[in-house]
Every structure is written in structure tokens, then in C-alpha cells.
Design a protein around this motif. Structure first.
Motif, PDB file in Angstrom:
ATOM      1  N   CYS A 311       0.846  -1.191   0.000  1.00 39.04           N
ATOM      2  CA  CYS A 311       0.000   0.000   0.000  1.00 39.04           C
ATOM      3  C   CYS A 311       0.876   1.233   0.000  1.00 39.04           C
ATOM      4  O   CYS A 311       1.800   1.358   0.805  1.00 39.04           O
ATOM      5  CB  CYS A 311      -0.908  -0.008   1.220  1.00 39.04           C
ATOM      6  SG  CYS A 311      -1.816   1.530   1.419  1.00 39.04           S
ATOM      7  N   CYS A 314      -0.107   3.352   3.590  1.00 40.38           N
ATOM      8  CA  CYS A 314       0.271   2.901   4.928  1.00 40.38           C
ATOM      9  C   CYS A 314       1.416   1.902   4.910  1.00 40.38           C
ATOM     10  O   CYS A 314       1.970   1.561   5.962  1.00 40.38           O
ATOM     11  CB  CYS A 314      -0.934   2.300   5.648  1.00 40.38           C
ATOM     12  SG  CYS A 314      -1.399   0.672   5.020  1.00 40.38           S
ATOM     13  N   CYS A 330      -6.276  -1.619  -0.201  1.00 45.06           N
ATOM     14  CA  CYS A 330      -5.462  -1.979   0.969  1.00 45.06           C
ATOM     15  C   CYS A 330      -6.348  -2.618   2.039  1.00 45.06           C
ATOM     16  O   CYS A 330      -7.380  -2.073   2.407  1.00 45.06           O
ATOM     17  CB  CYS A 330      -4.768  -0.745   1.521  1.00 45.06           C
ATOM     18  SG  CYS A 330      -3.818  -1.116   2.993  1.00 45.06           S
ATOM     19  N   CYS A 333      -5.716  -0.163   5.476  1.00 44.48           N
ATOM     20  CA  CYS A 333      -6.256   1.201   5.582  1.00 44.48           C
ATOM     21  C   CYS A 333      -7.372   1.482   4.575  1.00 44.48           C
ATOM     22  O   CYS A 333      -7.986   2.544   4.623  1.00 44.48           O
ATOM     23  CB  CYS A 333      -5.146   2.239   5.453  1.00 44.48           C
ATOM     24  SG  CYS A 333      -4.566   2.466   3.759  1.00 44.48           S
TER      25      CYS A 333
HETATM   26 ZN    ZN Z   1      -2.896   0.909   3.385  1.00 46.46          ZN
END
Ligand code: ZN
Length: 383
Positions: A311, A314, A330, A333
Motif C-alpha cells: 500500500c 500505509c 489496501c 487502511c
Molecule cells: Zn494501506
């Protein structure tokens, strides 16, 4: 740092000139083959030695001018130094030229070249690209080439001093992909659809031709191959030009996939694998590298492993993050992005890790992102 560029210019010779070009090619090849015999008998590839032994004979036997004789000897010495070429025959397809026997005249875009019997002014059919490149240049070396279809070209060698790579103010991340040939970290992509459609069509035609196996089918096959490769090269040029222009405008470095080992990394389906391993990707990467060098732009070769499953917000890395080929969601997140775009963002971050940039506006949580790349030498820095 010097870069060498070759510009291919098509000649438009008159009928007499065409004949003269032909006999020059033949004489030059004969001279090369003769000089190669002498060199082999002397067991030497030293230019001076060979000149002493063969120069007079070459001039008398083949009627070449002094400098063409020297060029023939130089070519033989260079060729025989390569073990694979030690016993090869020289074909009448090209002649080398230096400043004494070749010049370029800008006001009417002609070349003046020493041929077998005379020095000729040869008209050209140049495109805008060639004219732009040659404008204001005084090239000092070139090669006369006869292509397989019987047309004549002059390959002009331009030596330029490339600017020292500038300290970049940012990094552009580029993801090379299957559907989109290249995607940058701002989500812009260069679609490969058009090329892909043609490639598929040609692929079908190619199979038909291969099955037929006749002489005319082989010829047709060759034509298809040439057309496909021209088209692909053209697409790669357009793509790399746009990328370089962007990097130049924003004073950025380019973080781009390190293509070594691309075959091991790719987990694409078989049909796509052949495409990713193909020369086209290597070519795109090569174009980006040499054009960047010319403009003083730094290229950061980044290890692309896991960029498609990590991702970019994050740093969470999981295979299931990539829902489909096109979609990235993701699982940590919830970031949702086109997969190529996400990968390009990761490439940018990895590039920045390799080459920390002062004053990047959107720093982001880069220290959270898992990286696998080790700092390597910059391609653009001259080593
Ligand atoms: Zn993420």
C-alpha cells in the motif's frame, strides 16, 4: 560526459549516383576482404602493421581513395579483434566515412561524399527530426548503408557533451506494466492498448505465415516483423520523450524498474509473460536511460519487488491487497487505487529512499513502507 548519437538520413541519389554508390560498396567490401586476408596471414590486428602491408595494394587493386583505404583497414582491424567475427566475410552493405571524405551541407541538406570515382553531392529525404538534430552540426563521421530493400542511408554520428546530472528536486515513480506500458505516480499512464492490438493481429498473421512455410510467406513474415518493431519503437520513443520532458520540467529524477531479472519476478499469465520479457520493455528502459543521460536527468534503478502489493499510503504489504490486475484495495487502511498507480507511487518512494531529495512537498509515511532495494549506483551519474 560524452554521448554518441546516430541519425539515419535517407539518401535520394540520381541514377548515376546510385550506380556509383553500388560500386563503392562493392570496392570497399572487396578491399576489406583483401585486408582481412593479409591481416590473418600476418596474425596481426594492428592498424599500423596492416597499413604498411596492405595500403598500396588496396589502392591499386580496388581504386579506393586514400582515406577510404584507411577506413577499410580500420574496419578490418576492429572486426578481427572480435573473436566471433574473425572469419566472417565483409558484405557490400556499408562504407565508413570520416571528416576528410564526408561533409554535411545544411543550407540544402545534402551530403558530400567521396565515392569510388568521384566526390558527389547527394540529396537527401530528411524528416523534421533529422533536420532538427543536424541543424548547426558539423558531423565528422558517418556510415553509408545500403538497406535490404535497396535504399541508401547515411548514418551520421553526432558526439555531444551531455550536461552533468543535476541534483533533482523530486522523484517521478514509473511503473512498467502489462495493460499500461508505463504509469507515473500522478496516475497518468501510457496505454499499451493500441500497440497490443496490433501485436495480436500480427501474431495471428505470423502463425498463418509460419504454417504456410513458403518463400513468399517468409518474406511476408519478415515484413510483419519489421512493421511491428517499428511501431513498438515509435511508441517507446513517444512514451520516453513525454516522461523525460516531464522530469525536465519538474527537475526530477526518474525511479524506474531495474529490468535485470524481470523474468523471475513477474507472476503474470503466460501470454503476458512473453510480452514482459520481450525486447520492447528493455528498449523502453534503454530509451529512458539514454535520453535522461542526454538531458542530465538522474535515473534511479529501483527493485520493483512487491510494489504491486504494498500500500502506497500505509505501507501494508499483502498479496490480497491487489484485488485484480487493475484494482488495488489496501486491507489495512482501505486505500483504493488503480493498481498501476499505486505501484508507481511505491516506485517513487523507493527512488526517494535511494536518493534522498531535499524539500519534497508530500513527504508521506515513507519510513513505514517496506523496501527491498539496496542503494545502487545511479545510471545517470556517469559510471
Ligand atoms: Zn494501506
Amino acid at each position: 560526459m560524452e554521448t554518441v548519437r546516430t541519425i539515419a538520413c535517407k539518401l535520394a541519389p540520381t541514377e548515376e549516383q546510385r550506380t556509383e554508390l553500388e560500386v563503392t560498396l562493392v570496392a570497399f567490401a572487396d578491399a576489406c576482404n583483401f585486408a582481412a586476408e593479409v591481416a590473418r596471414s600476418l596474425h596481426s590486428t594492428n592498424k599500423v602493421t596492416l597499413q604498411h602491408a596492405a595500403y598500396q595494394d588496396i589502392r591499386q587493386k580496388f581504386g579506393l581513395s586514400a582515406n577510404l583505404a584507411i577506413r577499410a583497414i580500420a574496419r578490418v582491424c576492429a572486426a578481427l579483434k572480435v573473436p566471433a567475427k574473425r572469419h566472417s566475410l565483409f558484405e557490400p552493405t556499408s562504407v565508413d566515412y570520416d571528416a576528410r571524405i564526408f561533409s554535411f551541407r545544411e543550407w540544402d541538406w545534402t551530403f558530400s561524399m567521396t565515392l569510388l570515382h568521384s566526390r558527389e553531392h547527394l540529396a537527401t529525404k530528411m524528416g523534421n527530426y533529422q533536420r532538427r538534430q543536424l541543424k548547426g552540426c558539423l558531423p565528422t563521421s558517418a556510415t553509408l548503408v545500403k538497406r535490404r530493400d535497396g535504399t541508401f542511408f547515411v548514418h551520421v554520428v553526432l558526439t555531444e557533451t551531455a550536461p552533468e546530472p543535476e541534483e533533482p528536486h523530486g522523484v517521478i515513480g514509473v511503473d512498467l506494466g502489462v495493460k499500461n506500458l508505463a504509469t507515473t505516480e500522478d496516475g497518468k499512464n501510457f496505454s499499451g492498448d493500441a500497440v497490443e492490438a496490433v501485436r495480436k493481429r500480427y501474431g495471428r498473421m505470423r502463425r498463418t505465415c509460419q504454417q504456410a512455410g513458403t518463400k513468399s510467406a517468409t518474406r511476408k513474415l519478415q515484413k510483419i516483423r519489421m512493421r511491428e518493431s517499428r511501431m513498438r519503437a515509435n511508441e517507446n520513443h513517444r512514451m520516453s520523450n513525454r516522461l523525460i520532458a516531464k522530469a525536465k520540467d519538474t527537475k526530477s529524477a526518474i525511479a524506474c524498474e531495474n529490468l535485470a531479472g524481470i523474468g523471475d519476478r513477474i507472476t503474470a499469465r503466460k501470454a503476458q509473460r512473453s510480452r514482459l520479457k520481450g525486447w520492447a520493455f528493455l528498449q523502453l528502459r534503454t530509451f529512458i536511460t539514454y535520453k535522461a543521460k542526454r538531458e542530465g536527468i538522474v535515473v534511479l534503478p529501483v527493485d520493483p519487488r512487491n510494489t504491486s502489493r504494498t500500500c502506497s499510503a500505509c505501507g501494508h504489504c499483502e498479496k490480497r491487497n491487489r484485488k485484480s490486475r487493475d484494482e488495488f484495495v489496501c486491507r489495512h487502511c482501505g486505500l483504493t487505487l488503480p493498481a498501476d498507480w499505486n505501484a508507481a507511487k511505491n516506485m517513487k518512494v523507493r527512488g526517494e529512499v535511494m536518493h534522498p531529495v531535499v524539500g519534497v512537498a508530500d513527504a508521506g509515511p515513507r519510513n513505514l513502507v517496506e523496501t527491498t532495494n539496496k542503494p545502487r549506483q545511479f545510471i545517470g551519474s556517469g559510471s
